[in-house]
Write a protein that holds these residues in place. Sequence first.
Motif, PDB file in Angstrom:
ATOM      1  N   ARG A  85       0.839  -1.168  -0.192  1.00  0.00           N
ATOM      2  CA  ARG A  85      -0.140   0.044  -0.157  1.00  0.00           C
ATOM      3  C   ARG A  85       1.023   1.251  -0.322  1.00  0.00           C
ATOM      4  O   ARG A  85       1.737   1.402   0.890  1.00  0.00           O
ATOM      5  CB  ARG A  85      -0.847   0.123   1.125  1.00  0.00           C
ATOM      6  N   ARG A  97     -12.427   6.806   0.151  1.00  0.00           N
ATOM      7  CA  ARG A  97     -12.386   5.319  -0.415  1.00  0.00           C
ATOM      8  C   ARG A  97     -11.685   5.354  -1.570  1.00  0.00           C
ATOM      9  O   ARG A  97     -12.301   5.989  -2.674  1.00  0.00           O
ATOM     10  CB  ARG A  97     -13.617   4.673  -0.363  1.00  0.00           C
ATOM     11  N   ASP A 150      -9.174   0.141  -1.903  1.00  0.00           N
ATOM     12  CA  ASP A 150      -9.901  -0.154  -0.684  1.00  0.00           C
ATOM     13  C   ASP A 150     -11.140  -1.289  -1.053  1.00  0.00           C
ATOM     14  O   ASP A 150     -10.936  -2.382  -0.541  1.00  0.00           O
ATOM     15  CB  ASP A 150     -10.878   0.966   0.006  1.00  0.00           C
ATOM     16  N   ASN A 163     -13.090  -3.655   6.579  1.00  0.00           N
ATOM     17  CA  ASN A 163     -12.031  -4.052   7.219  1.00  0.00           C
ATOM     18  C   ASN A 163     -11.682  -5.475   7.703  1.00  0.00           C
ATOM     19  O   ASN A 163     -10.759  -5.987   7.366  1.00  0.00           O
ATOM     20  CB  ASN A 163     -11.694  -3.252   8.397  1.00  0.00           C
ATOM     21  N   ARG A 200     -11.713  -7.434   4.229  1.00  0.00           N
ATOM     22  CA  ARG A 200     -10.312  -7.085   3.763  1.00  0.00           C
ATOM     23  C   ARG A 200      -9.278  -8.025   4.552  1.00  0.00           C
ATOM     24  O   ARG A 200      -8.350  -8.750   3.770  1.00  0.00           O
ATOM     25  CB  ARG A 200      -9.700  -5.940   3.734  1.00  0.00           C
TER      26      ARG A 200
END
Length: 415
Positions: A214, A229, A300, A369, A372
Amino acid sequence: MKEDSAGNTVTGTPQASDRRPHITIVSETFPPEINGVANTLRYLCLGLMRRGHRVTVIRPRQNNEPKGHYSETGECLFSQEHVVTGLPLPGYGGLRFGVVRLGYLASLWRSQRPDAVYVATQGPLGVAAVTAARQAGIPVSSGFHTNFHAYSHYYGAGFLEKLLCGYGRWFHNRTSVTLVPTRKVAATTASMGIHPTSVWSRGVDCHRFSPHKRDVALRQQWGLQSKDRAVLYVGRLAAEKNLQMAVSCYERIRGLHPGAKFILVGDGPMAKRLAERHPDYIFAGTRKGEDLARHYASGDIFLFPSKTDTFGNVVTEAMASGLAVVAYDDAAASEHIRHEENGMKAPLGVDEAFVDHALRLVDQPTLMNRIRAQARLDALDLNWAAQIEQFEHLILNQPQRTPYNALDKQGISLL
């Protein structure tokens, strides 16, 4: 009597099993081209080479590339490569189809007979390879990588679907087995009359695609604040990818969350029109290697609106990168996404559910989250090594055909 390097006596002659198996891969598309088939073949060939196989690739030449025979490259994707005549594919810029004489393949396989031939595409080059392998009695398998018959609806040629299905059935049924990437595709091919089939799935490179890549600076370059986002799409910008669904979904997101950005990674025939209609979108173009991994990890939410892909490697790459994937219950998502656990998936015919799932992720950061994190964990189990071993077993254990010296009459009538 001979001695090895350790001084041990070696007797007899090497067994046949000591010989490296020779596998020929035939495809109209191959790296460095960027698409799902080429990407799959890259990992396949690399894995076969690492397992000690001799790998020969036969493919059409690309623009400004000479035909000919080449030895292995630094990437170690093959032992040797035969580049044959390539012609542009009408209506699909950048892609080509191959043309080769049967006599060329017959001569090549008399001098360097492969243990098995795998034909990844069903264009003219694939037809020639299947015919030549059947004539020589070489076990030949095929791969169902692309839903060409489904593409016809996106190019105003839906009336061709039945003809394309018939062609696909004829092509694949001339091979010993057709490898399909998911159980759902196995059901689809069965309904088309293609048999037998075996499921051969895909892995994902979790070292390359990782949340650790990232890039905060890249997100700032996209104009994102810390809590905004990044909605990501990676793939070909083409009609059959159902991109209008992704656009509609993002517009709904932006209506509620003005700070969101839509980043499209890839190129294709729709790129210019999309850029003209949506100048505020971020068109990142084609990205490769570590740069592509950085773009994935900096997103995201990942939108995969396609209803025509047989698998969709980008889904598992997005999961490995720690993104929350929104997809239809099809292709890779049908196999690897558990709804609300490691991604979100909508029924194929319910577009509103696709949008609702994406909105939930944006509205509920805790859910997003959690998904993810789980997506990354599940992707770690999708290793290529197991898939390469399964491929090897599937194609090297097909029966050798009785040599066949002409196209079968059924095939001639269908064509």
